[in-house]
Motif scaffolding. Structure first.
Motif, PDB file in Angstrom:
ATOM      1  N   ILE A   1       0.969  -1.719   0.677  1.00 39.71           N
ATOM      2  CA  ILE A   1       0.006   0.108  -0.278  1.00 39.71           C
ATOM      3  C   ILE A   1       1.067   1.476   0.162  1.00 39.71           C
ATOM      4  N   VAL A   2       1.663   1.901   1.009  1.00 42.39           N
ATOM      5  CA  VAL A   2       2.914   2.536   0.757  1.00 42.39           C
ATOM      6  C   VAL A   2       3.432   2.191  -0.369  1.00 42.39           C
ATOM      7  N   MET A   3       3.826   1.164  -0.949  1.00 41.80           N
ATOM      8  CA  MET A   3       4.205   1.400  -2.378  1.00 41.80           C
ATOM      9  C   MET A   3       3.648   1.974  -3.046  1.00 41.80           C
ATOM     10  N   VAL A   4       2.532   1.100  -3.292  1.00 42.07           N
ATOM     11  CA  VAL A   4       1.749   1.639  -4.160  1.00 42.07           C
ATOM     12  C   VAL A   4       1.816   3.245  -3.967  1.00 42.07           C
ATOM     13  N   GLU A   5       1.201   3.754  -2.838  1.00 38.92           N
ATOM     14  CA  GLU A   5       0.631   4.984  -2.907  1.00 38.92           C
ATOM     15  C   GLU A   5       1.897   6.149  -3.217  1.00 38.92           C
ATOM     16  N   GLN A   6       2.728   5.829  -2.892  1.00 38.63           N
ATOM     17  CA  GLN A   6       4.021   6.906  -3.238  1.00 38.63           C
ATOM     18  C   GLN A   6       4.385   7.226  -4.973  1.00 38.63           C
ATOM     19  N   LYS A   7       4.204   5.943  -5.351  1.00 35.72           N
ATOM     20  CA  LYS A   7       4.016   5.721  -6.426  1.00 35.72           C
ATOM     21  C   LYS A   7       3.344   6.382  -7.246  1.00 35.72           C
ATOM     22  N   LEU A   8       2.032   6.855  -7.046  1.00 37.28           N
ATOM     23  CA  LEU A   8       1.392   6.979  -7.589  1.00 37.28           C
ATOM     24  C   LEU A   8       1.749   8.554  -7.535  1.00 37.28           C
ATOM     25  N   ALA A   9       1.589   9.009  -6.370  1.00 40.87           N
ATOM     26  CA  ALA A   9       1.804  10.604  -5.833  1.00 40.87           C
ATOM     27  C   ALA A   9       2.817  11.031  -6.137  1.00 40.87           C
ATOM     28  N   ARG A  10       3.736  10.564  -7.049  1.00 36.99           N
ATOM     29  CA  ARG A  10       4.546  10.831  -7.643  1.00 36.99           C
ATOM     30  C   ARG A  10       4.630  10.757  -9.267  1.00 36.99           C
ATOM     31  N   GLY A  11       3.900  10.504  -9.514  1.00 37.78           N
ATOM     32  CA  GLY A  11       3.637  10.334 -11.017  1.00 37.78           C
ATOM     33  C   GLY A  11       2.307  11.205 -10.930  1.00 37.78           C
ATOM     34  N   TRP A  12       1.292  11.741  -9.735  1.00 40.55           N
ATOM     35  CA  TRP A  12       0.170  12.372  -9.922  1.00 40.55           C
ATOM     36  C   TRP A  12       0.731  13.787 -10.596  1.00 40.55           C
ATOM     37  N   GLY A  13      -0.069  14.654 -11.548  1.00 41.09           N
ATOM     38  CA  GLY A  13      -0.631  15.558 -12.184  1.00 41.09           C
ATOM     39  C   GLY A  13      -1.146  16.656 -11.187  1.00 41.09           C
ATOM     40  N   GLY A  14      -2.197  16.078 -10.334  1.00 40.05           N
ATOM     41  CA  GLY A  14      -3.149  16.946 -10.124  1.00 40.05           C
ATOM     42  C   GLY A  14      -4.502  16.946 -10.830  1.00 40.05           C
ATOM     43  N   GLU A  15      -5.588  18.165 -10.214  1.00 38.78           N
ATOM     44  CA  GLU A  15      -6.332  17.823 -10.706  1.00 38.78           C
ATOM     45  C   GLU A  15      -6.310  18.410 -12.309  1.00 38.78           C
ATOM     46  N   ASN A  16      -5.919  18.890 -12.818  1.00 38.58           N
ATOM     47  CA  ASN A  16      -6.103  19.259 -14.034  1.00 38.58           C
ATOM     48  C   ASN A  16      -4.451  18.210 -15.106  1.00 38.58           C
ATOM     49  N   ALA A  17      -5.028  16.904 -14.162  1.00 37.42           N
ATOM     50  CA  ALA A  17      -3.888  16.355 -14.555  1.00 37.42           C
ATOM     51  C   ALA A  17      -3.684  16.111 -16.381  1.00 37.42           C
ATOM     52  N   TYR A  18      -5.710  15.721 -16.647  1.00 33.43           N
ATOM     53  CA  TYR A  18      -5.995  15.628 -18.076  1.00 33.43           C
ATOM     54  C   TYR A  18      -6.578  16.499 -18.126  1.00 33.43           C
ATOM     55  N   HIS A  19      -5.836  17.537 -18.821  1.00 39.83           N
ATOM     56  CA  HIS A  19      -6.115  18.827 -18.813  1.00 39.83           C
ATOM     57  C   HIS A  19      -5.051  18.507 -20.275  1.00 39.83           C
ATOM     58  N   VAL A  20      -6.363  18.645 -21.431  1.00 40.66           N
ATOM     59  CA  VAL A  20      -5.746  19.110 -22.728  1.00 40.66           C
ATOM     60  C   VAL A  20      -5.609  20.382 -23.424  1.00 40.66           C
ATOM     61  N   GLY A  21      -5.109  21.438 -23.586  1.00 43.70           N
ATOM     62  CA  GLY A  21      -4.696  22.696 -23.884  1.00 43.70           C
ATOM     63  C   GLY A  21      -5.148  22.517 -25.534  1.00 43.70           C
ATOM     64  N   GLY A  22      -6.905  23.526 -24.745  1.00 41.09           N
ATOM     65  CA  GLY A  22      -6.945  23.860 -26.167  1.00 41.09           C
ATOM     66  C   GLY A  22      -8.737  23.304 -25.999  1.00 41.09           C
ATOM     67  N   TYR A  23      -8.302  22.849 -25.614  1.00 41.67           N
ATOM     68  CA  TYR A  23      -9.709  21.389 -25.872  1.00 41.67           C
ATOM     69  C   TYR A  23      -9.814  21.167 -25.011  1.00 41.67           C
ATOM     70  N   ARG A  24     -11.647  20.902 -25.085  1.00 44.60           N
ATOM     71  CA  ARG A  24     -12.660  20.799 -24.066  1.00 44.60           C
ATOM     72  C   ARG A  24     -13.568  19.599 -24.453  1.00 44.60           C
ATOM     73  N   TYR A  25     -13.202  18.278 -23.769  1.00 42.98           N
ATOM     74  CA  TYR A  25     -13.647  16.682 -23.803  1.00 42.98           C
ATOM     75  C   TYR A  25     -14.639  16.293 -23.231  1.00 42.98           C
ATOM     76  N   LEU A  26     -14.522  15.150 -23.397  1.00 44.65           N
ATOM     77  CA  LEU A  26     -15.426  13.739 -23.178  1.00 44.65           C
ATOM     78  C   LEU A  26     -14.600  12.950 -23.519  1.00 44.65           C
TER      79      LEU A  26
END
Lengths: 488, 586
Positions: free
Chosen positions: A355-380
Motif C-alpha cells: 500500500i505504501v509503495m503504491v501510494e508513493q509511486k502514484l503520488a509521485r506521478g500524479w499531475g493534480g486536478e488538471n492532470a487530464y487537461h489538454v490545452g485548447g480542447y474541452r472534451y469528454l
C-alpha cells in the motif's frame, strides 16, 4: 406538473401495482421529495405520470415512457423495476439557464436506484417482505434524502444542466498509470484478494477520486466507485470540493428532513455523511451505537451484488490519497465482528508495504486536478461498454461560453436519440456517427462515435474551417485515444 | 368538394395487387438493398391499404388480418407521390396530380417503376373521399401500429379530424387526449411532447383547437410541431380562425361537419410532409424558365394585379411560375404551400373553373379571400385571389386575357418543356470554375459530367447525391434531382427525413442557428452551410471525402448563383421576406 412547487424539483417513486382502488391512490407513492409537498400535489404529479405511462403503452407497449416536456417542466421517467417508476420533475426557468439533457437526469434516477439496490436490495423484494410498504418507504426515504443532499444547494436541488454537458454520470474515471506502477498495483490486488485465507476477496483501489484497479464487474465497480466518491475517499470524508461529476456544491445536512432518525434506521443509512470517519487505524468506519458488526461500513451486511447476487461486507482502508475497498463475502464470515477484525489485521500485516509503495509511486506521478487537461480542447470521452469516461477538468470547462455549452448540450441530446435509435434497430452492432458544428459564436462543437466509443468536444479557438476542426480531432485522437477516433 | 365516388374496377385491381405475398413482388423490390433496414423509416403507410381498402370497401376481418401480415412489406414499397426533387420531375408530373386527387396513394401501382409516366386512369379521377380505414379505431391492433397519426380535436374533447379511423369511433380516445392536454393546461403550463422509445406524441394548442401527432418515424420534435402548425394552417385555410367564435358560443360545438369532405386535403398535406421540402424550409420553389418567358407571364399577372386582384399566382403543380401581389401585399411561402395543396388535392378545381372562399392563414387568419382557380392544362393553373365575393365574372375575364398572353408568348408550352427537361442534376455541377454554365443545364450539360473523384462516379462529383439551396432573401429554394443511389422513393423519403432533422438541428432555438454542420452516419454525409444570404443542404455518399465535399458545396453555390435568373422568381414577390420575418404565431 406543479400547482406550484417551491423547490424547483420533485422526485417521486411509485408502484403501479399498488393503490388500484379509487381512493387508495396514495398507497402508490413510495417516496416523494420534497416530503412537505402537499398530498394533493403529490397525487396530481403521480396521476399525470401514471396517465401518460398508460397512454404511451397503447402505441409503444415495449418501450417505456421517457419524458414529458412542457413549457414549464420536464418530467423525466425511469422504470427502475417492473411497475416501479421513478420520476424527476424539473421546473424550467424563463432563460435558457435551466436547459437540460433528459439522459443526464435519467442518469440520476438510475444511479440512485442502483445504489439503493446495492445496500437494500430491490424495492420489489422489500415490498414483498412487508406488503404494507413500511420497510420500502422507510429505506427509500432515508436513502434518497441522503442521496439528494449532494445536489442540495440552499433549499434547492441543483440538478445537471447544459453546463454539465461534458460530464457523464454512470461512468468511472480512471487513473492512467505506467507499466511499472501497474505491476505494483497488480501485486497489491493479489495480496488483498488473499486477506481471508482460502476465500478470495474482491477489491477496488482508488487514488484521489480516480479508480486505479478493480476485480469486480463494470456494473459493480461503478456502484462501489460511485459510493466511494460520494462518501469514502479522503475528499469525500473531509467534504472538500471534488472535481468529480458526482459531487456538487457544498454539502448541507439533510438530517432535518429525516423523520426516522432512530438507531435502527440510522444504522442503515450508508449515505449519511456525518457518521462516517477515518479511524486511527486507517479504517473508515461508521460511528453507530449498535450491536451490529462494527468496523465495516456500513454496519449491516451490505452490497447486494448484481453480478454475483451475493452479500458482502465492505471494509475500507485509507492511506493518504489511496483508498482501498475490500469486499468480504458475508457467507464466509461466520463470526461477524471477530472475522472483520481478523481480516483487518491480515490486511495491515500483509499489505501495508504494498500500500505504501503504491501510494508513493502514484503520488509521485500524479499531475493534480488538471492532470487530464489538454490545452485548447474541452472534451469528454466515454466508453459505455466499460462504463469509463475521461473529461476536461470542470475548472477548465467553465471557461467555455454559454453558447458553446448550449450547442454542445443540444448536440449531445441528438446523439442520445441517435444512440437509442441505433440500439433499437440492432443492439448487436455499433453505429458510427460524426458531427461537426460551427456554432453561431464560431466555436466548433463535435461529437464522434466510433465502434461504440464516444467523444464530445468543444473548440472555441478553432480555426475558420471544418478541416481545421477535423484535424484537431484527429490529433487529439492520435495522441490521447490511441487513434480510436481517427479516420484511418 | 366532390362526394366520394364508388370504387372503380381499377381499384379492385389494385387491391389484388397489394395483397400479393412479398415473394410475388417484382424483382426490383428484392434488388433494393436498404429495404430490410427501412421499416422504421416509413410513415406513409397509406398507399396500398387505401387503395386496397377502397377497392374492397367492405373490408372484413380477414382483410385486416392479411393487411397486418403484409403491413411491413407493403409499406416499404410505398413512396411519396412525387419522389423527385423540388422537381423538374416531368416524368412524375401526372402521377403527382393523380395522387393529390386520390389523396392516398392510388397511383402507387407504378411505384416500382418510378420513372414510368403514369397515365390518368379512371382511378386517378376517383378521389378518396370515403374515410381511410374507417373500420379501425383505437381498439384495433392495425390502428395502433400506424406509424404516424394526426388528430385534431376541440378543447372539449370532440374529435375533428383523424388521419386513420372514423372520428366518431375515436371519441373516447379523443377525450383522453383532451384530458392530457387540459390537465397540464390547468396548472398554467402547456404540454409540448411525450417520448416513449421511438414513439413521440407532439401537442399543439391553438385556442380551442388541439392538434396531436403520434409518430414513430423518429422525426424531430421541431419537425413534427411544424407539421402540426401546417395542419392547423390548412384548417384555417378552409374555415378561418373565426371558427373560434363557435366555441365561444358553445364549447361543445361539433366542428367535424365543417371540414366534411376535406379528408383528401389533409391526407395530401400529410403526404407532403415526407416529400416536399417546402414543409420544413418555409420557402417555395419555382419552375425553372428562361427569363424572358417568366417575364412575359409576370407582366400580364402584374397588369391584372393592378386592377384589383390581391394576388395572382401562376403555378405548375407545387412550383411557382410567377407570382404577383397588389401593392405591398405579399404571400408567405406557407400560404403558397397550403393553397397549392388545397387546389391540387381537390378534384373539382381541375374539372371546371372555380370560385371558392379560402383564407390565407399567414396573410390574415381571420378573413376569407376568394380564389378564382382555373387549370390551363393538367398541371398548370392560375389562382387569382380577391377580397370581393362578387368578382367571379371579372376574374373570369382577367383569366381569359392572361390565357391569351400566355398562349401567344408560348409560356404554357415552355412550362411543359421545363417540366420535362430543366432538371438540376448533380452530375451537372461544374467541376472547374472556368466551365461555369450560365444557362439551364438541360442545354449545357454536355462536357460537365466529369467528376472530381472518379471512384465515386455514381452521383455527382465527390459523391454528391442531392442538394437543396434556399435563398433567404427570396424565400425560395431549389433542389436537385436525386442521383441514382437514391432513385427509389423510399430512399428519397428517408433522405428528406434526414434533411428535416438536419434543419431542426441547425435551427435549434436555444443555440442556433449554427453556421456550418458536417454530419456523417451510415447513410450519408450531410453538409449544411448557413450564411446571411442562403442555406445549403447537401447529401453525399457516406464515404465522401470531407475536403472534396466542401469544394463541391462551394461549386454548387456558385452554380446556383450563375443560374439564379432562371431558377428563381424575382420581382414584386421578393418583398415577401419582410412579411415573412415579422410573422408571429397564427
Amino acid at each position: 406538473m406543479g400547482l406550484s412547487s417551491t423547490d424547483g424539483a420533485q422526485l417521486c417513486v411509485f408502484d403501479l401495482r399498488r393503490g388500484q382502488q379509487e381512493g387508495q391512490e396514495l398507497d402508490k407513492i413510495l417516496f416523494f421529495h420534497p416530503t412537505d409537498c402537499p398530498i394533493l400535489l403529490q397525487l396530481s404529479v403521480i396521476g399525470l405520470c401514471e396517465g401518460i405511462i398508460t397512454f404511451t403503452r397503447i402505441f409503444s407497449p415495449e418501450d417505456d415512457c421517457e419524458v414529458i416536456e412542457s413549457d414549464r417542466h420536464s418530467h423525466v421517467f425511469y422504470q427502475a423495476e417492473t411497475d416501479i417508476w421513478m420520476v424527476l420533475v424539473v421546473e424550467k426557468t424563463k432563460d435558457s439557464e435551466s436547459t437540460l439533457r433528459c439522459a443526464a437526469l435519467q442518469g440520476i434516477l438510475k444511479e440512485s436506484h442502483s445504489l439503493f439496490t446495492m445496500f437494500h436490495g430491490p424495492i420489489r423484494s422489500l415490498l414483498d417482505r412487508k406488503p404494507s410498504a413500511e420497510l420500502a418507504r422507510g429505506h427509500l426515504h432515508t436513502f434518497i434524502t441522503d442521496y439528494l443532499s449532494d445536489f442540495t444547494v440552499g433549499k434547492k436541488l441543483q440538478l445537471p444542466t447544459y453546463r454539465d454537458s461534458l460530464k457523464e454520470r454512470g461512468t468511472v474515471q480512471m487513473l492512467t498509470v505506467s507499466r511499472e506502477v501497474a505491476l505494483e498495483v497488480q501485486s497489491l490486488a493479489t495480496v488483498l484478494g488473499s486477506c481471508l485465507g482460502n476465500v478470495a476477496c474482491q477489491s477496488i483501489v482508488l487514488f484521489e477520486d480516480l479508480l486505479v484497479s478493480t476485480t469486480l464487474s463494470p456494473d459493480d465497480t461503478l456502484n462501489l466507485y460511485t459510493y466511494a466518491i460520494l462518501r469514502l475517499t479522503p475528499r469525500a470524508l473531509s467534504n472538500a470540493n471534488s472535481w468529480s461529476y458526482l459531487r456538487k456544491g457544498v454539502y448541507v445536512n439533510a438530517g432535518s428532513t429525516s423523520s426516522s432518525s432512530n438507531g435502527a434506521a440510522t444504522a442503515e443509512r450508508p449515505l449519511q455523511r456525518e457518521k462516517l470517519s477515518k479511524g486511527k487505524d486507517g479504517f473508515v468506519a461508521a460511528e453507530f451505537a449498535t450491536t451490529e458488526v462494527r468496523g465495516a461500513v456500513p454496519l449491516t451486511p451490505i452490497l447486494w451484488f448484481q453480478q454475483a447476487e451475493e452479500r458482502m461486507y465492505l471494509c475500507v482502508y485509507q492511506h493518504k490519497s489511496l483508498t482501498i475497498l475490500l469486499l468480504i463475502p458475508a457467507s464466509s464470515l461466520i463470526n461477524g465482528e471477530e472475522g472483520i477484525a481478523h481480516v483487518k489485521r491480515h490486511l495491515l500485516e500483509n499489505a501495508s508495504e504494498n500500500i505504501v509503495m503504491v501510494e508513493q509511486k502514484l503520488a509521485r506521478g500524479w499531475g493534480g486536478e488538471n492532470a487530464y487537461h489538454v490545452g485548447g480542447y474541452r472534451y469528454l470521452l466515454v466508453d459505455p461498454d466499460r462504463k469509463i469516461s475521461r473529461a476536461s477538468p470542470p475548472g477548465k470547462v467553465t471557461t467555455l461560453s454559454k453558447d458553446s455549452l448550449l450547442a454542445l448540450n443540444r448536440l449531445r441530446e441528438e446523439m442520445d436519440l441517435e444512440k437509442s435509435r441505433a440500439k433499437r434497430s440492432d443492439p448487436t452492432r455499433d453505429k458510427d456517427f460524426e458531427v461537426c458544428i460551427r456554432a453561431k459564436n464560431n466555436a466548433w462543437v463535435i461529437a464522434k462515435i466510433t465502434r461504440g466509443r464516444e467523444l464530445y468536444m468543444a473548440l472555441e479557438k478553432g480555426g475558420e474551417t471544418l478541416l481545421y476542426a477535423s484535424t484537431a480531432v484527429e490529433k487529439f485522437s492520435n495522441r490521447y485515444c490511441e487513434g480510436a477516433f481517427s479516420t484511418d | 368538394m366532390d362526394p366520394g365516388p364508388n370504387p372503380t374496377p381499377d381499384d379492385k385491381g389494385l387491391a389484388a395487387l397489394s395483397l400479393r405475398a412479398p415473394a410475388a413482388l417484382p424483382p426490383d423490390f428484392a434488388a433494393v438493398p436498404e429495404i430490410e433496414d427501412e421499416e422504421e423509416e416509413e410513415d406513409d403507410d397509406e398507399g396500398y391499404f387505401t387503395a386496397a381498402s377502397r377497392g374492397g370497401s367492405s373490408s372484413t376481418a380477414a382483410w385486416k388480418e392479411e393487411m397486418e401480415g403484409l403491413e411491413e412489406e407493403e409499406e416499404e414499397e410505398d413512396g411519396p407521390p412525387s419522389p423527385s426533387s423540388s422537381g423538374y420531375a416531368g416524368e412524375r408530373g401526372s402521377s403527382l396530380a393523380s395522387s393529390a386527387a386520390g389523396g392516398a396513394g392510388i397511383e402507387e401501382p407504378d411505384h416500382h417503376d418510378v420513372d414510368a409516366p403514369q397515365p390518368h386512369g379512371p382511378g386517378a379521377e376517383d378521389w378518396a373521399r370515403d374515410k381511410k380505414h374507417a373500420d379501425e379505431d383505437d381498439a384495433s391492433a392495425s390502428w395502433r401500429k400506424r406509424k404516424k397519426h394526426f388528430f385534431i380535436l376541440s378543447n372539449s374533447g370532440k374529435p375533428i379530424y383523424s388521419r386513420y379511423g372514423d372520428e366518431h369511433k375515436l371519441a373516447g380516445f379523443s377525450a383522453t387526449l383532451q384530458a392530457i392536454v387540459s390537465f397540464v393546461e390547468n396548472s398554467a403550463d402547456h404540454i409540448k411532447f411525450v417520448r416513449a422509445g421511438k414513439h413521440q406524441i407532439v401537442f399543439l394548442v391553438k385556442g380551442p383547437i388541439y392538434l396531436v401527432c403520434i409518430s414513430c418515424t423518429e422525426e424531430s420534435y421541431e419537425g413534427l410541431r411544424g407539421q402540426l402548425e401546417l395542419m392547423y394552417g390548412q384548417m384555417l385555410l378552409i374555415l378561418t380562425k373565426s371558427v373560434n367564435r363557435c366555441f365561444e358560443k358553445n364549447p361543445k360545438f361539433d366542428m367535424a361537419p365543417l371540414l366534411g369532405g376535406t379528408d383528401a386535403v389533409f391526407l395530401s398535406l400529410i403526404r407532403a410532409f415526407s416529400w416536399n421540402p417546402a414543409t420544413f424550409l418555409h420557402a417555395y420553389t419555382c419552375l425553372p424558365l428562361a427569363q424572358a418567358t417568366r417575364r412575359a407571364a409576370s407582366a400580364v399577372l402584374q397588369d391584372i394585379a393592378d386592377s384589383g386582384v390581391l394576388f395572382a399566382l401562376l403555378m405548375c403543380e407545387h412550383k411557382v411560375i410567377s407570382l404577383v401581389g397588389a401593392q405591398k401585399a405579399t404571400l408567405h411561402p406557407d400560404d403558397i404551400l397550403l393553397l397549392a395543396n388545397f387546389i391540387l388535392s381537390s378534384e373539382s378545381f381541375r374539372t371546371s373553373e372555380s370560385f371558392s372562399p379560402i383564407c390565407l392563414p399567414r396573410y390574415n387568419p381571420m378573413a376569407f379571400l376568394y380564389a378564382y382557380v382555373h387549370f390551363f392544362d393538367e398541371n398548370t393553373y392560375l389562382t387569382l385571389l380577391t377580397t370581393r365575393p362578387d368578382a367571379f365574372y371579372d376574374l373570369k375575364d382577367s383569366r381569359a386575357r392572361i390565357q391569351d398572353v400566355l398562349l401567344k408568348a408560348n409560356v404554357l408550352l415552355e412550362v411543359q418543356r421545363s417540366l420535362h427537361e430543366n432538371a438540376l442534376r448533380v452530375e451537372d455541377v461544374p467541376v472547374e470554375l472556368s466551365s461555369q454554365s450560365t444557362s439551364l443545364p438541360a442545354q449545357s450539360s454536355q462536357g460537365n459530367s466529369q467528376s472530381l473523384s472518379s471512384e465515386m462516379a455514381i452521383g455527382g462529383p465527390a459523391g454528391l447525391w442531392h442538394f437543396i439551396y434556399k435563398s433567404i432573401y427570396l424565400d425560395q429554394y431549389v433542389s436537385s434531382e436525386f442521383a441514382s443511389p437514391i432513385r427509389n422513393p423510399k430512399q428519397q423519403k428517408r433522405l428528406y427525413k434526414a434533411y428535416q432533422k438536419f434543419y431542426a438541428s441547425m435551427h435549434d432555438k436555444a443555440s442556433g442557428p449554427h453556421r456550418t454542420q458536417f454530419r456523417r452516419d451510415e447513410d450519408y454525409v450531410l453538409f449544411c452551410w448557413i450564411t446571411q444570404d442562403f442555406e445549403l443542404y447537401a447529401a453525399f455518399n457516406p464515404l465522401a471525402d470531407k475536403t472534396q465535399a466542401i469544394k463541391i458545396c462551394n461549386r454548387v453555390c456558385q452554380w446556383i448563383r450563375d443560374l439564379e435568373n432562371e431558377i428563381f422568381v424575382y420581382g414584386e414577390s421578393t418583398l415577401a421576406w419582410q412579411y415573412h420575418h415579422c410573422w408571429g404565431d397564427i
